[in-house]
Scaffold this active site. Structure first.
Site, PDB file in Angstrom:
ATOM      1  N   THR A 173      -4.746 -42.357 -10.101  1.00 54.82           N
ATOM      2  CA  THR A 173      -3.883 -42.570  -8.954  1.00 54.82           C
ATOM      3  C   THR A 173      -3.663 -44.052  -8.721  1.00 54.82           C
ATOM      4  O   THR A 173      -4.508 -44.877  -9.068  1.00 54.82           O
ATOM      5  CB  THR A 173      -4.431 -41.875  -7.691  1.00 54.82           C
ATOM      6  OG1 THR A 173      -3.398 -41.861  -6.697  1.00 54.82           O
ATOM      7  CG2 THR A 173      -5.676 -42.538  -7.125  1.00 54.82           C
ATOM      8  N   GLU A 222       7.402 -43.699 -23.677  1.00 54.88           N
ATOM      9  CA  GLU A 222       8.074 -42.605 -22.950  1.00 54.88           C
ATOM     10  C   GLU A 222       9.584 -42.737 -23.092  1.00 54.88           C
ATOM     11  O   GLU A 222      10.323 -41.772 -22.955  1.00 54.88           O
ATOM     12  CB  GLU A 222       7.681 -42.668 -21.460  1.00 54.88           C
ATOM     13  CG  GLU A 222       6.937 -41.446 -20.978  1.00 54.88           C
ATOM     14  CD  GLU A 222       6.622 -41.484 -19.498  1.00 54.88           C
ATOM     15  OE1 GLU A 222       6.284 -42.566 -18.973  1.00 54.88           O
ATOM     16  OE2 GLU A 222       6.711 -40.422 -18.860  1.00 54.88           O
ATOM     17  N   HIS A 253       5.435 -39.950  -1.970  1.00 52.35           N
ATOM     18  CA  HIS A 253       4.618 -41.018  -1.380  1.00 52.35           C
ATOM     19  C   HIS A 253       4.907 -41.187   0.109  1.00 52.35           C
ATOM     20  O   HIS A 253       4.010 -41.533   0.877  1.00 52.35           O
ATOM     21  CB  HIS A 253       4.826 -42.330  -2.148  1.00 52.35           C
ATOM     22  CG  HIS A 253       4.246 -42.288  -3.531  1.00 52.35           C
ATOM     23  ND1 HIS A 253       4.780 -42.944  -4.602  1.00 52.35           N
ATOM     24  CD2 HIS A 253       3.157 -41.630  -4.014  1.00 52.35           C
ATOM     25  CE1 HIS A 253       4.057 -42.702  -5.683  1.00 52.35           C
ATOM     26  NE2 HIS A 253       3.072 -41.903  -5.351  1.00 52.35           N
TER      27      HIS A 253
END
Ligand code: 6MZ
Length: 334
Positions: free
Chosen positions: A97, A230, A65
């Site tokens: 995004t 996750e 980023h």
């Protein structure tokens, strides 16, 4: 592998900043290195490293980023990512995004997404359709539709890719920031935005922080996909399934009860094999939940997650699934 490349495919779980070419990241890092803003050798070392844990992946995203957050670069990486997916015959891409603010570059969430849209328009290698309904009815699309070989059938013989955008809420964000993203998605609905994704480091943030924005998005008819399970977090997994998202991503750390609930609700799962193995959320392919979901007829889709970060491709994921699971169980791939 050539066969998997030639097959028309869809990609529903691809993060823009995770799908950047290594060569582009290195070029951007070198430019910032020349300006003295980063130490190029340190950054190069991080970019070319390929065995990363889940927490290291999120450190890499913070670095990416820094390299990508100005409008021009966002436009460039979007263009390249679309070209790369189109080159391997992806005919429908849902690219996700996180809209970002960067005051020093005059960037806000809206201008970030506008830079992404500029990237879609900048593609010349293929025809990018991010506005019309994907359909086999040529009349409904002004005479243009995607053929099974991925070419547009309007006589131009240029390849065609349908692209839609999902705006991501990062788990580091507040309720207000998440709501801002949902409102932006609603405003940009007619410019290819179809839904909302919840992603980011799974050990950060609370489900209840994002729930008001996600509920509002759902009420307004946006598609919702959640990174779910996750890491082991049964309470959150239950709450997420109860929310009834249109899809979930990963589902790596489910227990018996969660599997039963997921299957009874028939919520489709975006499966990212290479990502799961690289980040060690699943220790090996032979115990991956792909096989059980596939054999039980549960709706699943193979995806890359972060094709740049994990050096993979949609064709690579199909090829991997075929070699790991193709000869076992009740089903066969395709
Ligand atoms: C959770 C992930 C992810 O939005 O800046 N992201 N979130 N799990 C994953 N699996 C490894 N891979 C990517 O793309 C990068 C952002 O996508 C999310 C993270 O929030 C990351 O910062 P964008 O284009």
């Amino acid at each position: 592998m050539d066969w998997w490349v030639s097959m028309p495919k869809i990609e529903l779980h691809a993060h823009l900043n995770g799908s950047i070419r290594d060569s582009t990241l290195l070029e951007l890092a070198r430019e910032l290195g020349d300006k003295g803003l980063v130490s190029f050798p340190d950054v190069e070392h991080v970019i070319v490293k390929h065995d990363r844990s889940l927490s290291e992946v999120f450190k890499l995203f913070d670095l990416i980023h820094i390299l990508t957050t100005d409008h021009e670069t966002v436009t460039r990486i979007t263009k390249e990512v679309i070209e790369d997916f189109a080159a391997e015959n992806v005919v429908y891409l849902e690219l996700r995004t996180t809209p970002k603010k960067n005051v020093s570059k005059g960037m806000n969430k809206r201008s970030y997404i506008e830079a992404v849209l500029e990237g879609l328009r900048a593609v010349t290698m293929v025809e990018v359709d991010f506005l019309s309904e994907p359909s086999i009815d040529s009349q409904a699309n002004g005479g243009i539709y995607a053929r099974s070989d991925g070419y547009a059938s309007n006589g131009t013989e240029k390849k065609k890719i349908f692209v839609r955008l999902l705006l991501s809420i990062d788990r580091r964000e507040s309720t207000e920031a998440a709501m801002e993203t949902v409102k932006l998605a609603l405003e940009m609905r007619h410019q290819g935005v179809v839904g909302i994704d919840l992603s980011g480091n799974p050990i950060i943030g609370e489900w209840l922080t994002f729930l008001p924005a996600l509920e509002f998005a759902k009420e307004q008819g946006l598609l919702i996909t959640l990174h779910c399970g996750e890491v082991p977090n049964p309470v959150e997994i239950h709450a997420m399934l109860h929310f009834l998202p249109a899809r979930i991503g990963h589902a790596c750390c489910f227990g018996e009860e969660e599997w039963a609930k997921l299957k009874s609700l028939k919520i489709p799962v975006e499966i990212c094999l290479t990502s799961n193995i690289r980040t060690e959320t699943i220790s090996s392919l032979d115990i991956h939940h792909f096989a059980d979901l596939y054999n039980s007829g549960h709706p699943i889709v193979l995806c890359t997650d972060d094709s740049g970060v994990f050096s993979t491709s949609v064709s690579g994921e199909y090829s991997l699934a075929a070699s790991a699971f193709g000869k076992t169980g009740a089903g066969t791939i395709i």
